[in-house]
Write a protein that holds these residues in place. Structure first.
Motif, mmCIF file in Angstrom:
data_model
loop_
_atom_site.group_PDB
_atom_site.id
_atom_site.type_symbol
_atom_site.label_atom_id
_atom_site.label_comp_id
_atom_site.label_asym_id
_atom_site.label_seq_id
_atom_site.Cartn_x
_atom_site.Cartn_y
_atom_site.Cartn_z
ATOM 1 N N ASN A 138 0.827 -1.204 0.000
ATOM 2 C CA ASN A 138 0.000 0.000 0.000
ATOM 3 C C ASN A 138 0.863 1.256 0.000
ATOM 4 O OD1 ASN A 138 -2.741 1.334 0.448
ATOM 5 N ND2 ASN A 138 -1.575 2.105 2.211
ATOM 6 N N ALA A 139 1.956 1.220 0.781
ATOM 7 C CA ALA A 139 2.871 2.367 0.813
ATOM 8 C C ALA A 139 3.505 2.595 -0.560
ATOM 9 C CB ALA A 139 3.956 2.150 1.869
ATOM 10 N N ASN A 140 3.864 1.499 -1.240
ATOM 11 C CA ASN A 140 4.413 1.633 -2.592
ATOM 12 C C ASN A 140 3.425 2.308 -3.526
ATOM 13 O OD1 ASN A 140 6.877 0.437 -1.987
ATOM 14 N ND2 ASN A 140 6.235 -1.605 -2.658
ATOM 15 N N ASP A 141 2.160 1.926 -3.421
ATOM 16 C CA ASP A 141 1.133 2.533 -4.271
ATOM 17 C C ASP A 141 1.029 4.036 -4.031
ATOM 18 O OD1 ASP A 141 0.310 0.399 -5.783
ATOM 19 O OD2 ASP A 141 -1.300 -0.205 -4.426
ATOM 20 N N THR A 142 1.103 4.436 -2.773
ATOM 21 C CA THR A 142 0.974 5.873 -2.464
ATOM 22 C C THR A 142 2.190 6.647 -2.955
ATOM 23 O OG1 THR A 142 1.902 5.586 -0.240
ATOM 24 C CG2 THR A 142 -0.486 5.407 -0.466
ATOM 25 N N ILE A 143 3.384 6.070 -2.791
ATOM 26 C CA ILE A 143 4.593 6.752 -3.241
ATOM 27 C C ILE A 143 4.651 6.816 -4.758
ATOM 28 C CG2 ILE A 143 7.113 6.608 -3.309
ATOM 29 C CD1 ILE A 143 5.710 7.581 -0.647
ATOM 30 N N ALA A 144 4.169 5.783 -5.425
ATOM 31 C CA ALA A 144 4.143 5.780 -6.891
ATOM 32 C C ALA A 144 3.351 6.967 -7.431
ATOM 33 C CB ALA A 144 3.555 4.463 -7.402
ATOM 34 N N ASN A 145 2.379 7.443 -6.650
ATOM 35 C CA ASN A 145 1.579 8.588 -7.087
ATOM 36 C C ASN A 145 2.440 9.816 -7.370
ATOM 37 O OD1 ASN A 145 -0.915 7.282 -6.951
ATOM 38 N ND2 ASN A 145 -1.190 7.761 -4.780
ATOM 39 N N ALA A 146 3.521 9.990 -6.598
ATOM 40 C CA ALA A 146 4.389 11.155 -6.814
ATOM 41 C C ALA A 146 5.024 11.103 -8.197
ATOM 42 C CB ALA A 146 5.469 11.207 -5.738
ATOM 43 N N TYR A 147 5.502 9.930 -8.591
ATOM 44 C CA TYR A 147 6.121 9.773 -9.909
ATOM 45 C C TYR A 147 5.087 9.868 -11.017
ATOM 46 C CZ TYR A 147 9.519 7.744 -6.683
ATOM 47 O OH TYR A 147 10.364 7.529 -5.621
ATOM 48 N N MET A 148 3.912 9.318 -10.781
ATOM 49 C CA MET A 148 2.848 9.365 -11.776
ATOM 50 C C MET A 148 2.371 10.794 -12.006
ATOM 51 S SD MET A 148 0.823 6.045 -10.292
ATOM 52 C CE MET A 148 -0.706 6.429 -11.124
ATOM 53 N N CYS A 149 2.185 11.554 -10.940
ATOM 54 C CA CYS A 149 1.723 12.947 -11.069
ATOM 55 C C CYS A 149 2.734 13.796 -11.826
ATOM 56 C CB CYS A 149 1.469 13.545 -9.689
ATOM 57 S SG CYS A 149 0.013 12.883 -8.843
#
Length: 244
Positions: free
Chosen positions: A125-136
């Motif tokens: 779940n933490a990976n998913d949230t951090i991935a948001n920074a790169y995706m944005c």
């Protein structure tokens, strides 16, 4: 105003202890106070950090994204792990000698298999949230971002720019000027006038200096002639060295 993200990224309590002990570190309260002082004026965030606490990094990232003024991020050394998350918070530039590193969130835990399974789910779940920074920042898909993280990816400035993780490479215009100068040297007509190998040059010099009737017998003419031959020799060596 400059804001430095240096050393380990920590929560406020640990950050103040590290600072008291003289260690280089970054923590949210410190950054927030600097943003208050900036009061909407343009800021430059300079990053050279190996990472650290992901929740502290998330708080700093959020504060920078929400700042009312212009935010420019300069990656000067390494923006690794949690530091790479902060690097996604605004328009960014990267030194040609710097790196970005992205990887999965990690933690330590103990307990039975249920605790381990639970910890695994928390990390995913933490990976998913951090991935948001790169995706944005880049517009890449979640799968692409998670793949970079799974592979613990180190990125040069060129690769980071290709992926959209940064907007510019520092000094890129200066580099182009230098390359252009080299290109001009390559096209110079002197380059095509090279007619001597080093052995030929020596023989030619010997013959001309022994020829009493040759106009180079005066000292000035000898000096001018040597200068000309040195230039030709230099161009020849450049060709031998592979500059085409």
């Amino acid at each position: 105003m400059d804001i430095e993200i240096r050393g380990e990224i920590l929560d406020d309590d640990w950050g103040e202890w590290y600072e008291w002990l003289g260690y280089s570190c970054t923590y949210p309260r410190k950054v927030i106070n600097q943003l208050k002082l900036a009061n909407g004026e343009p800021i430059t965030v300079k990053i050279n950090s190996p990472g650290g606490d992901i929740f502290a990094a998330s708080e700093i990232y959020t504060e920078l994204r929400g700042y009312s003024g212009e935010v420019t991020i300069n990656i000067t050394g390494i923006a690794a792990s949690a530091g790479s998350v902060i690097a996604m918070a605004g328009k960014s530039r990267m030194s040609p000698t710097a790196q970005i590193m992205v990887h999965n969130v990690s933690t330590g835990t103990y307990g039975d298999y249920r605790d381990m399974d639970h910890a695994s789910e928390i990390l995913k779940n933490a990976n998913d949230t951090i991935a948001n920074a790169y995706m944005c920042k880049t517009g890449m898909s979640r799968e692409e971002a998670l793949e970079l993280m799974n592979n613990e990816t180190y990125l040069s400035a060129q690769k980071a720019k290709e992926l959209g993780l940064i907007d510019e490479i520092m000094f890129e215009d200066d580099n182009k000027v230098n390359l252009s100068a080299l290109s001009n040297l390559k096209m110079n007509k002197l380059y095509n006038s090279m007619a001597y190998s080093p052995v030929d040059l020596i023989k030619n010099l010997k013959n001309r200096f022994n020829d009493e009737s040759h106009p180079i017998q005066s000292q000035k003419n000898k000096d001018d002639f040597l200068l000309e031959q040195k230039a030709k020799s230099l161009i020849n060596l450049m060709k031998i060295g592979g500059i085409q």
